[in-house]
Design a protein around this motif. Structure first.
Motif, PDB file in Angstrom:
ATOM      1  N   VAL A   1      25.129  19.897  45.176  1.00 18.12           N
ATOM      2  CA  VAL A   1      24.395  21.142  45.436  1.00 18.12           C
ATOM      3  C   VAL A   1      25.348  22.335  45.381  1.00 18.12           C
ATOM      4  N   SER A   2      26.533  22.158  45.919  1.00 21.61           N
ATOM      5  CA  SER A   2      27.522  23.239  45.909  1.00 21.61           C
ATOM      6  C   SER A   2      27.931  23.583  44.472  1.00 21.61           C
ATOM      7  N   LEU A   3      28.122  22.563  43.656  1.00 24.07           N
ATOM      8  CA  LEU A   3      28.515  22.785  42.251  1.00 24.07           C
ATOM      9  C   LEU A   3      27.395  23.480  41.478  1.00 24.07           C
ATOM     10  N   THR A   4      26.180  22.975  41.601  1.00 24.19           N
ATOM     11  CA  THR A   4      25.085  23.602  40.836  1.00 24.19           C
ATOM     12  C   THR A   4      24.816  25.017  41.330  1.00 24.19           C
TER      13      THR A   4
ATOM     14  N   THR B   1      16.579  25.867  34.949  1.00 29.48           N
ATOM     15  CA  THR B   1      16.621  24.939  36.080  1.00 29.48           C
ATOM     16  C   THR B   1      16.228  25.705  37.331  1.00 29.48           C
ATOM     17  N   SER B   2      15.614  25.012  38.270  1.00 29.03           N
ATOM     18  CA  SER B   2      15.146  25.668  39.490  1.00 29.03           C
ATOM     19  C   SER B   2      16.301  26.300  40.279  1.00 29.03           C
ATOM     20  N   ARG B   3      16.018  27.450  40.887  1.00 23.68           N
ATOM     21  CA  ARG B   3      16.989  28.091  41.788  1.00 23.68           C
ATOM     22  C   ARG B   3      17.017  27.424  43.152  1.00 23.68           C
ATOM     23  N   ASP B   4      15.992  26.627  43.427  1.00 22.48           N
ATOM     24  CA  ASP B   4      15.899  25.978  44.735  1.00 22.48           C
ATOM     25  C   ASP B   4      16.692  24.670  44.699  1.00 22.48           C
ATOM     26  N   PRO B   5      17.784  24.606  45.469  1.00 24.65           N
ATOM     27  CA  PRO B   5      18.601  23.387  45.397  1.00 24.65           C
ATOM     28  C   PRO B   5      17.810  22.118  45.751  1.00 24.65           C
ATOM     29  N   GLU B   6      16.789  22.264  46.564  1.00 32.83           N
ATOM     30  CA  GLU B   6      15.973  21.092  46.907  1.00 32.83           C
ATOM     31  C   GLU B   6      15.177  20.579  45.713  1.00 32.83           C
ATOM     32  N   ARG B   7      15.028  21.416  44.702  1.00 30.71           N
ATOM     33  CA  ARG B   7      14.194  21.047  43.559  1.00 30.71           C
ATOM     34  C   ARG B   7      15.002  20.661  42.335  1.00 30.71           C
ATOM     35  N   ARG B   8      16.340  20.707  42.445  1.00 31.42           N
ATOM     36  CA  ARG B   8      17.122  20.381  41.241  1.00 31.42           C
ATOM     37  C   ARG B   8      18.128  19.266  41.513  1.00 31.42           C
ATOM     38  N   GLY B   9      18.414  18.493  40.452  1.00 31.15           N
ATOM     39  CA  GLY B   9      19.369  17.396  40.538  1.00 31.15           C
ATOM     40  C   GLY B   9      20.782  17.853  40.256  1.00 31.15           C
ATOM     41  N   GLY B  10      21.531  17.099  39.467  1.00 28.90           N
ATOM     42  CA  GLY B  10      22.955  17.339  39.300  1.00 28.90           C
ATOM     43  C   GLY B  10      23.356  18.170  38.105  1.00 28.90           C
ATOM     44  N   HIS B  11      22.390  18.653  37.339  1.00 29.08           N
ATOM     45  CA  HIS B  11      22.767  19.469  36.177  1.00 29.08           C
ATOM     46  C   HIS B  11      21.939  20.748  36.121  1.00 29.08           C
ATOM     47  N   VAL B  12      22.477  21.708  35.384  1.00 30.93           N
ATOM     48  CA  VAL B  12      21.837  23.019  35.226  1.00 30.93           C
ATOM     49  C   VAL B  12      21.667  23.255  33.731  1.00 30.93           C
TER      50      VAL B  12
END
Lengths: 409, 409
Positions: A318-321, A341-352
């Motif tokens: 999450v910190s990296l993305t 990619t979503s701005r919401d860290p809860e909605r995104r995985g490990g890539h942007v």
């Protein structure tokens, strides 16, 4: 741009200094000539000791124990490694996960088994933007069995929602095939709610974990998941073409039959029986001889993951993305780059993922310069951030190189 | 027995001294604590440079070129290695052979494709003593498609004959599944005559080459073979669970459809197309991501085979099996051991099988002492002789150890 870069670089340095997983970076083999590797979500890097592990294996287990190693340790590798992945990464109690075959072949076995369990239902639902091999496998099975394959549209950034599923699943639906994390946008699907919704209509669900396993916690048992498949050469660093894994919920196993009947899936492997009888439990999803050599690098990475813990890995991811999203906003958005990619860290995985019409020309130049993101036709760049092997500084270097490339172009 | 052993040992030494392939022995990794490895037909030994090859791969192609290696060299490996096997070993012109998946999965794909080409025919014939995975795959396909699987009896030592086929194949026969060399007796089937006889009745033939590839010449194109599958971890020394290969005659390829539709078998691999369209030619038999790491040791062994030539390899194989037959006659027959392999070198492949009720107890003791043949339930020993890595002296040591073991028992 210089001021912005200086400020972002200081931020990245602070994050790296505070990173509790920073020490893991040194455990990976150096990538000669590479200044930013941003494609660990496509092919994870080898460990520093992977070569030595392989060499020792060649001399000892293979070269000296020879055929005896099958009895001594190799025959149980598919279930042993499966159980380790189950415990460390996907929330699966023992006896539900195996390692073997390719993702495609395991998708085929599991989808075949799933639709065979639903004789009164004639439709398979798949997310329209799911990875091609998932769609192709489903198309082939539908074609062979006279089923209808229906493609579900989903928001390209936000991904599939429980509302999409509620609107689409009917009493005709045998199986729903979804990716937990979308291979393009990185959107996370709500596994628990979607599974429950599908079950409410009597449909089974197969989850593709290729882009989630190893980078965020997956809780298959807690979600009462039915079937799942995942890949080990991305965040599990198994090496190019390393075997996949499959999960089948214990409550379903004895009801399932998969189509590729081989000796390793038989109840009595060396009985040389006249007729096939499937092994009890998850072993019935095996077919041929396990790909032992291909399972070695994965074992090293599992040790690291077990040591780090998936919760810490997710926190760093999450910190990296988040840093990349910030850098995209500051350095790339002014150059016409879209965030996909979503701005919401809860909605995104490990890539942007980001988009720009100039990326098709830019990526080959970046690759030559040792900055390696993933290009997705027609105009997408995926910035993959593998938490144990990627620093914040490295991620930022990649975004800066993209910005400079677009400026120079 | 001492005199006989002394005489046989002198004979073995002479044969080794005159062996034009003797120099290859040094190219294999030493097997620590092993005095006779007689199971190269089950798991071939690694080369001396296999570990270094793997280590270099980890550092360079995987660790430094990273994802770029897919474009640079990995994507074409399945067909490149297939063509090398085709040219060096199985008499197949380019464009008909791929490497990938397990033997079981490739058997499944090819058998499925074959029966789908024969819609008016409802029967599959298989040799009753064929290897279990071949029988199980055929049984599973017959089960799924409502076909009849008929088991063909064959002479346990002499193997299947063209007369057996002539008596069994009818206008109902879609496919005949046979091993070129029997995994137990080592009997060689007459591929050319049997294929012609099956074709005369409109049946297709799938040849399992697991026990012939790498130890005797195979001429698929000359035999107008339809389909073939083989394994690379026996005489091709690919390592435990290395990928298999499949051959589909060029004249059939565009008529075939295999059931596991994956991205690597699609016409446009990275097109991310909406619908699956099979690649032209043999690539349509691919499914998932190629197992690149698992293909490396095989490449080293192919270099040796190309250097030695299959005709020379076959000549040494005949010499090795002849010595073993002689030693069995002199040392083991008086102890009640039966020879279960043909005395005619033209009728046998690379291994010699013998039977004795004491073998189930004896083999674990031999294994502990570093003498490693293959045990086959209930009472068989297979003496496998891999020509490039086995000396005549080593083969004899194995037989002597068996004789001593039976005497001591």
């Amino acid at each position: 741009m210089t001021d912005q870069i200086t400020r972002l670089a200081a931020q990245a340095r602070e994050l790296d200094d505070a990173d509790p997983l920073a020490g893991f970076i040194e455990r990976f083999a150096p990538a000669e000539g590479v200044s930013a590797y941003l494609d660990g979500n496509s092919l994870g890097r080898p460990l520093r000791d992977t070569g030595a592990r392989l060499d020792a294996f060649v001399r000892h287990e293979w070269g000296s124990r020879l055929i005896r190693s099958w009895d001594e340790q190799w025959l149980d590798l598919p279930t042993e490694l499966g159980d380790r992945i189950g415990a460390a990464l996907i929330g699966a109690a023992p006896g539900q996960t195996i390692v073997g075959d390719s993702t495609t072949v395991l998708l085929y076995k599991l989808m075949s088994a799933a639709v065979a369990m639903q004789p009164g239902r004639d439709e398979v639902l798949i997310e329209a933007n799911n990875f091609p091999t998932d769609r192709f496998v489903a198309e082939g099975i539908a074609h062979a069995r006279g089923l209808t394959l229906r493609q579900l549209p989903a928001d390209p950034v936000g991904g599939i929602t429980v509302a999409d599923i509620a609107a689409a699943v009917t009493e005709r639906t045998a199986l729903v095939v979804l990716s937990h994390v979308d291979y393009r946008s990185g959107a996370i699907a709500d596994m628990r709610a979607i599974t429950a919704e599908a079950h409410r209509h009597g449909a089974l669900v197969l989850w593709d974990l290729c882009h989630s396993v190893g980078v965020l916690p997956v809780e298959l048992d807690a979600a009462t998941a039915d079937f799942a498949v995942g890949c080990t050469y991305k965040y599990l660093n198994g090496g190019p073409g390393s075997p996949a894994f499959a999960y089948v919920n214990a409550s379903l196993q004895e009801l399932t039959e998969q189509p590729v009947w081989g000796w390793m899936g038989a109840a009595d492997v060396f009985g040389m029986r006249e007729r096939y009888e499937p092994a009890p439990g998850i072993r019935r999803f095996l077919s041929g001889t396990p790909a032992v050599l291909s399972m070695l690098p994965l074992q090293g990475m599992l040790e690291l993951i077990e040591e780090a813990g998936i919760a810490q890995i997710r926190a760093k991811s999450v910190s990296l993305t988040a840093l990349v999203v910030t850098a995209v906003d500051e350095l790339l958005a002014p150059r016409g780059v879209a965030l996909l990619t979503s701005r919401d860290p809860e909605r995104r995985g490990g890539h942007v993922t980001i988009g720009h019409e100039g990326f098709a020309d830019l990526v080959p130049r970046l690759w030559e310069d040792g900055v390696i993101p993933d290009f997705r036709r027609p105009d997408g760049i995926r910035i993959g951030l593998s938490p144990l092997s990627t620093t914040h500084a490295e991620a930022l270097r990649g975004v800066v190189a993209i910005a400079e490339g677009l400026t120079g172009a």
